[in-house]
Design a protein around this motif. Structure first.
Motif, PDB file in Angstrom:
ATOM      1  N   GLU A 164       0.826  -1.215   0.000  1.00  0.00           N
ATOM      2  CA  GLU A 164       0.000   0.000   0.000  1.00  0.00           C
ATOM      3  C   GLU A 164       0.860   1.266   0.000  1.00  0.00           C
ATOM      4  OE1 GLU A 164      -3.951  -1.703   2.344  1.00  0.00           O
ATOM      5  OE2 GLU A 164      -2.218  -1.050   3.490  1.00  0.00           O
ATOM      6  N   ARG A 165       2.056   1.175   0.559  1.00  0.00           N
ATOM      7  CA  ARG A 165       2.937   2.350   0.635  1.00  0.00           C
ATOM      8  C   ARG A 165       3.857   2.474  -0.576  1.00  0.00           C
ATOM      9  NH1 ARG A 165       2.267   6.412   4.153  1.00  0.00           N
ATOM     10  NH2 ARG A 165       4.408   6.546   4.935  1.00  0.00           N
ATOM     11  N   LEU A 166       4.114   1.316  -1.241  1.00  0.00           N
ATOM     12  CA  LEU A 166       5.148   1.327  -2.292  1.00  0.00           C
ATOM     13  C   LEU A 166       4.682   0.815  -3.650  1.00  0.00           C
ATOM     14  CD1 LEU A 166       8.131   0.036  -0.129  1.00  0.00           C
ATOM     15  CD2 LEU A 166       7.963   2.298  -1.175  1.00  0.00           C
ATOM     16  N   GLY A 167       3.446   0.369  -3.742  1.00  0.00           N
ATOM     17  CA  GLY A 167       2.925  -0.119  -5.024  1.00  0.00           C
ATOM     18  C   GLY A 167       2.673   1.031  -6.003  1.00  0.00           C
ATOM     19  N   GLN A 168       2.248   0.666  -7.194  1.00  0.00           N
ATOM     20  CA  GLN A 168       2.025   1.676  -8.244  1.00  0.00           C
ATOM     21  C   GLN A 168       1.022   2.749  -7.819  1.00  0.00           C
ATOM     22  OE1 GLN A 168       3.576   1.729 -11.495  1.00  0.00           O
ATOM     23  NE2 GLN A 168       2.732   3.799 -11.321  1.00  0.00           N
ATOM     24  N   ALA A 169      -0.052   2.319  -7.158  1.00  0.00           N
ATOM     25  CA  ALA A 169      -1.096   3.287  -6.767  1.00  0.00           C
ATOM     26  C   ALA A 169      -0.519   4.331  -5.810  1.00  0.00           C
ATOM     27  CB  ALA A 169      -2.265   2.555  -6.121  1.00  0.00           C
ATOM     28  N   ALA A 170       0.361   3.897  -4.893  1.00  0.00           N
ATOM     29  CA  ALA A 170       0.975   4.819  -3.943  1.00  0.00           C
ATOM     30  C   ALA A 170       1.919   5.793  -4.656  1.00  0.00           C
ATOM     31  CB  ALA A 170       1.738   4.037  -2.876  1.00  0.00           C
ATOM     32  N   LEU A 171       2.688   5.255  -5.587  1.00  0.00           N
ATOM     33  CA  LEU A 171       3.612   6.109  -6.349  1.00  0.00           C
ATOM     34  C   LEU A 171       2.831   7.179  -7.115  1.00  0.00           C
ATOM     35  CD1 LEU A 171       6.390   6.844  -7.581  1.00  0.00           C
ATOM     36  CD2 LEU A 171       6.099   4.956  -9.181  1.00  0.00           C
ATOM     37  N   ASP A 172       1.743   6.768  -7.756  1.00  0.00           N
ATOM     38  CA  ASP A 172       0.913   7.721  -8.494  1.00  0.00           C
ATOM     39  C   ASP A 172       0.352   8.791  -7.562  1.00  0.00           C
ATOM     40  OD1 ASP A 172       1.336   6.238 -10.756  1.00  0.00           O
ATOM     41  OD2 ASP A 172      -0.582   5.172 -10.673  1.00  0.00           O
ATOM     42  N   THR A 178       8.462  11.467  -2.312  1.00  0.00           N
ATOM     43  CA  THR A 178       7.935  10.829  -1.095  1.00  0.00           C
ATOM     44  C   THR A 178       8.068   9.314  -1.196  1.00  0.00           C
ATOM     45  OG1 THR A 178       6.401  12.639  -0.821  1.00  0.00           O
ATOM     46  CG2 THR A 178       5.853  10.609   0.338  1.00  0.00           C
ATOM     47  N   TRP A 179       7.766   8.790  -2.370  1.00  0.00           N
ATOM     48  CA  TRP A 179       7.843   7.342  -2.597  1.00  0.00           C
ATOM     49  C   TRP A 179       9.289   6.848  -2.389  1.00  0.00           C
ATOM     50  CZ3 TRP A 179      10.280   4.336  -6.440  1.00  0.00           C
ATOM     51  CH2 TRP A 179       9.810   3.039  -6.602  1.00  0.00           C
ATOM     52  N   ASN A 180      10.266   7.627  -2.856  1.00  0.00           N
ATOM     53  CA  ASN A 180      11.672   7.266  -2.657  1.00  0.00           C
ATOM     54  C   ASN A 180      12.047   7.237  -1.180  1.00  0.00           C
ATOM     55  OD1 ASN A 180      14.003   6.940  -4.836  1.00  0.00           O
ATOM     56  ND2 ASN A 180      12.236   7.959  -5.780  1.00  0.00           N
ATOM     57  N   HIS A 181      11.552   8.211  -0.418  1.00  0.00           N
ATOM     58  CA  HIS A 181      11.841   8.202   1.019  1.00  0.00           C
ATOM     59  C   HIS A 181      11.258   6.960   1.680  1.00  0.00           C
ATOM     60  CE1 HIS A 181      12.437  12.768   0.668  1.00  0.00           C
ATOM     61  NE2 HIS A 181      13.607  12.174   0.744  1.00  0.00           N
ATOM     62  N   ARG A 182      10.048   6.630   1.275  1.00  0.00           N
ATOM     63  CA  ARG A 182       9.420   5.420   1.812  1.00  0.00           C
ATOM     64  C   ARG A 182      10.260   4.187   1.475  1.00  0.00           C
ATOM     65  NH1 ARG A 182       3.041   5.994   0.129  1.00  0.00           N
ATOM     66  NH2 ARG A 182       2.585   7.775   1.463  1.00  0.00           N
ATOM     67  N   ALA A 183      10.730   4.138   0.235  1.00  0.00           N
ATOM     68  CA  ALA A 183      11.519   2.971  -0.184  1.00  0.00           C
ATOM     69  C   ALA A 183      12.783   2.852   0.670  1.00  0.00           C
ATOM     70  CB  ALA A 183      11.868   3.088  -1.666  1.00  0.00           C
ATOM     71  N   GLN A 184      13.438   3.975   0.923  1.00  0.00           N
ATOM     72  CA  GLN A 184      14.656   3.937   1.749  1.00  0.00           C
ATOM     73  C   GLN A 184      14.351   3.410   3.140  1.00  0.00           C
ATOM     74  OE1 GLN A 184      17.404   4.033   0.388  1.00  0.00           O
ATOM     75  NE2 GLN A 184      16.585   4.852  -1.521  1.00  0.00           N
ATOM     76  N   ARG A 185      13.237   3.876   3.720  1.00  0.00           N
ATOM     77  CA  ARG A 185      12.871   3.389   5.060  1.00  0.00           C
ATOM     78  C   ARG A 185      12.545   1.897   5.028  1.00  0.00           C
ATOM     79  NH1 ARG A 185       9.953   8.311   5.143  1.00  0.00           N
ATOM     80  NH2 ARG A 185       7.933   7.245   4.922  1.00  0.00           N
ATOM     81  N   ALA A 186      11.900   1.464   3.958  1.00  0.00           N
ATOM     82  CA  ALA A 186      11.559   0.035   3.849  1.00  0.00           C
ATOM     83  C   ALA A 186      12.840  -0.806   3.757  1.00  0.00           C
ATOM     84  CB  ALA A 186      10.673  -0.205   2.628  1.00  0.00           C
TER      85      ALA A 186
END
Ligand code: BGC
Length: 236
Positions: A164-172, A178-186
């Motif tokens: 939900e945080r990193l899938g396509q819908a979240a990126l869109d 923001t998505w990149n920051h989430r990815a780093q935390r993941a």
């Protein structure tokens, strides 16, 4: 039909949320046909997707065996679910269905597991994450797979799952930064939990990752799924 005195030809198929892709290989790094991509039918119900797989398969003959990376849990060739396709995938014997048409042995595995086979070195703990429509994950210890690790559906942060945080819908929705920051935390959290030696990151959205990654993270091209489709026949 088996080719004489050479390796068998493997048709590797990657079933994704937006496209079904396939290509034939004699070795993991030796394609023998052009890659073909057909849009995933919507709604992505079993009969429609199976028809698409068969269409692609017919365009890729001849081959000796078929590998399919499927975006859901697969047990002994039977699909259990497909969160990003459709709700009707429980209990579909995909291996058998495709074998009947292909007239060749078929292996069906989770898509992230297939990517992982293509990426790993076979040493220590290696993890694979795919960032696409959904988030796939695979975990290997000394080259041995723990199958169907559905990490994408595990809570990650703020009450939402990794997917939900990193899938396509979240990126869109939130945009690249923001998505990149989430990815780093993941990636950091997965390091703390799994102590991976290497984390391979693939899938269609890997190219959206920006900045320098730590040494333990290796970004892999999408074609790694095809190599995995060849290598999984030698899997332990
Ligand atoms: C599915 C996984 C799959 C991933 C990537 C997730 O929603 O549950 O099985 O590997 O998407 O396609």
């Amino acid at each position: 039909m088996m080719q004489s005195n050479t390796n068998p030809i493997t048709l590797a198929l990657d079933v994704g949320g937006s496209g079904v892709k396939g290509r034939c290989f004699r070795q993991p790094d030796e394609p023998v046909t052009e890659r073909v991509r057909i849009k995933t039918p919507r709604p992505a119900k079993p009969e429609a997707v199976i028809a698409t797989i068969i269409k692609l398969l017919e365009k890729q003959r001849p081959f000796d065996r078929v590998s399919i990376g499927f975006p859901g849990v697969v047990i002994e060739g039977v699909t259990q679910n497909a969160p990003n396709l459709d709700g009707q995938w429980k209990g579909i014997d995909l291996r058998h269905r495709i074998e009947q048409v292909a007239k060749a042995p078929v292996r069906v595995v989770n898509d992230a597991d297939m990517h992982g086979y293509g990426a790993i070195e076979g040493r220590g703990v290696e993890m694979m994450i795919t960032l696409g429509t959904g988030m796939g994950a695979a975990l290997f210890s000394d080259g041995r797979l723990l199958p169907n690790l559905e990490l994408g559906h595990h809570p990650f942060e703020k009450g939402f799952t990794y997917e939900e945080r990193l899938g396509q819908a979240a990126l869109d929705k939130v945009g690249k930064e923001t998505w990149n920051h989430r990815a780093q935390r993941a990636f950091a959290l997965l390091q703390r939990v799994f102590n991976y030696r290497v984390l391979y990151v693939g899938g269609g959205n890997v190219r959206k990752l920006t900045g320098k990654q730590p040494d333990t993270i290796v970004l892999v091209p999408n074609a790694i799924a095809f190599s995995g489709g060849v290598k999984l026949w030698d899997a332990r």
